[in-house]
Motif scaffolding. Structure first.
Motif, PDB file in Angstrom:
ATOM      1  N   ALA A 272       0.843  -1.201   0.000  1.00  0.00           N
ATOM      2  CA  ALA A 272       0.000   0.000   0.000  1.00  0.00           C
ATOM      3  C   ALA A 272       0.875   1.246   0.000  1.00  0.00           C
ATOM      4  N   TYR A 273       0.358   2.293  -0.640  1.00  0.00           N
ATOM      5  CA  TYR A 273       1.031   3.584  -0.653  1.00  0.00           C
ATOM      6  C   TYR A 273      -0.011   4.691  -0.570  1.00  0.00           C
ATOM      7  N   GLU A 274       0.444   5.864  -0.202  1.00  0.00           N
ATOM      8  CA  GLU A 274      -0.442   7.011  -0.057  1.00  0.00           C
ATOM      9  C   GLU A 274      -0.235   7.979  -1.215  1.00  0.00           C
ATOM     10  N   THR A 275      -1.349   8.554  -1.685  1.00  0.00           N
ATOM     11  CA  THR A 275      -1.310   9.600  -2.695  1.00  0.00           C
ATOM     12  C   THR A 275      -2.044  10.813  -2.135  1.00  0.00           C
ATOM     13  N   ARG A 276      -2.100  11.852  -2.920  1.00  0.00           N
ATOM     14  CA  ARG A 276      -2.848  13.036  -2.504  1.00  0.00           C
ATOM     15  C   ARG A 276      -4.328  12.685  -2.297  1.00  0.00           C
ATOM     16  N   GLN A 277      -4.832  11.682  -3.029  1.00  0.00           N
ATOM     17  CA  GLN A 277      -6.232  11.272  -2.933  1.00  0.00           C
ATOM     18  C   GLN A 277      -6.504  10.255  -1.827  1.00  0.00           C
ATOM     19  N   GLY A 278      -5.496   9.657  -1.261  1.00  0.00           N
ATOM     20  CA  GLY A 278      -5.693   8.652  -0.221  1.00  0.00           C
ATOM     21  C   GLY A 278      -4.805   7.441  -0.442  1.00  0.00           C
ATOM     22  N   ARG A 279      -5.158   6.360   0.238  1.00  0.00           N
ATOM     23  CA  ARG A 279      -4.344   5.139   0.180  1.00  0.00           C
ATOM     24  C   ARG A 279      -4.728   4.307  -1.030  1.00  0.00           C
ATOM     25  N   GLU A 280      -3.699   3.753  -1.692  1.00  0.00           N
ATOM     26  CA  GLU A 280      -3.898   2.907  -2.863  1.00  0.00           C
ATOM     27  C   GLU A 280      -3.000   1.684  -2.771  1.00  0.00           C
ATOM     28  N   ARG A 281      -3.307   0.724  -3.620  1.00  0.00           N
ATOM     29  CA  ARG A 281      -2.489  -0.489  -3.720  1.00  0.00           C
ATOM     30  C   ARG A 281      -2.718  -1.085  -5.092  1.00  0.00           C
ATOM     31  N   ARG A 282      -1.664  -1.515  -5.741  1.00  0.00           N
ATOM     32  CA  ARG A 282      -1.760  -2.199  -7.029  1.00  0.00           C
ATOM     33  C   ARG A 282      -1.618  -3.690  -6.790  1.00  0.00           C
ATOM     34  N   ASP A 283      -2.103  -4.460  -7.734  1.00  0.00           N
ATOM     35  CA  ASP A 283      -1.853  -5.891  -7.667  1.00  0.00           C
ATOM     36  C   ASP A 283      -0.352  -6.118  -7.780  1.00  0.00           C
ATOM     37  N   ALA A 284       0.127  -7.093  -7.058  1.00  0.00           N
ATOM     38  CA  ALA A 284       1.556  -7.410  -7.111  1.00  0.00           C
ATOM     39  C   ALA A 284       1.929  -7.929  -8.491  1.00  0.00           C
TER      40      ALA A 284
END
Length: 159
Positions: A133-145
């Motif tokens: 997981a990582y944070e952006t200006r819009q909130g927390r996101e996560r990509r498929d591995a």
């Protein structure tokens, strides 16, 4: 030198003696941290004993950064590090990815200021590619591995 080793580009220069190799690889681990190891230490829920520093631009930080990381662009390390970081706490630097040396330059600047520092291999690129997981200006996101970079379990890569 045998005919096989003379023609073989891997063995044209002989491998180091085991003791020399051990010293080299021990030293490499003193300077580098793996994305998965950083993620595991942060996920453990207690104080990991280090702070993570994102050395990229503000624009890159806004697009995504490791949760809890300190943002300090490489060029600003000499003037702002002492305000943001405690010299008693080791620092793990990262930048975009393997093709970027911003984390190396930030680590050098921090070491010259008296900080204990390691560089996170793979940078933010591999953090995201491994599905953390990582944070952006819009909130927390996560990509498929990415299955080529993120093993299902530590046993898959022998880590």
């Amino acid at each position: 030198m045998t005919a096989t080793t003379a023609a073989n580009p891997v063995l044209r220069v002989a491998p180091a003696a085991p003791a020399e190799a051990a010293a080299h690889f021990r030293a490499a681990l003193a300077f580098h941290a793996d994305v998965s190891d950083v993620a595991a230490a942060l996920a453990a829920g207690n104080d990991p004993g280090f702070v993570v520093l994102d050395s990229r631009s503000t624009e890159s930080w806004d697009r995504g950064h490791i949760p809890g990381a300190v943002h300090l662009p490489t060029a600003l390390v000499p003037e702002q590090a002492e305000r943001l970081l405690d010299k008693a706490v080791p620092v793990v630097t990262y930048c975009w990815g393997p093709g970027c040396n911003g984390a190396t330059r930030a680590a050098l600047a921090l070491a010259e200021l008296g900080y204990r520092v390691k560089e996170m291999l793979g940078g933010f690129e591999y953090w995201a590619r491994e599905g953390f997981a990582y944070e952006t200006r819009q909130g927390r996101e996560r990509r498929d591995a990415d299955p080529l970079t993120a093993p299902v379990g530590a046993e898959d890569c022998g880590c």
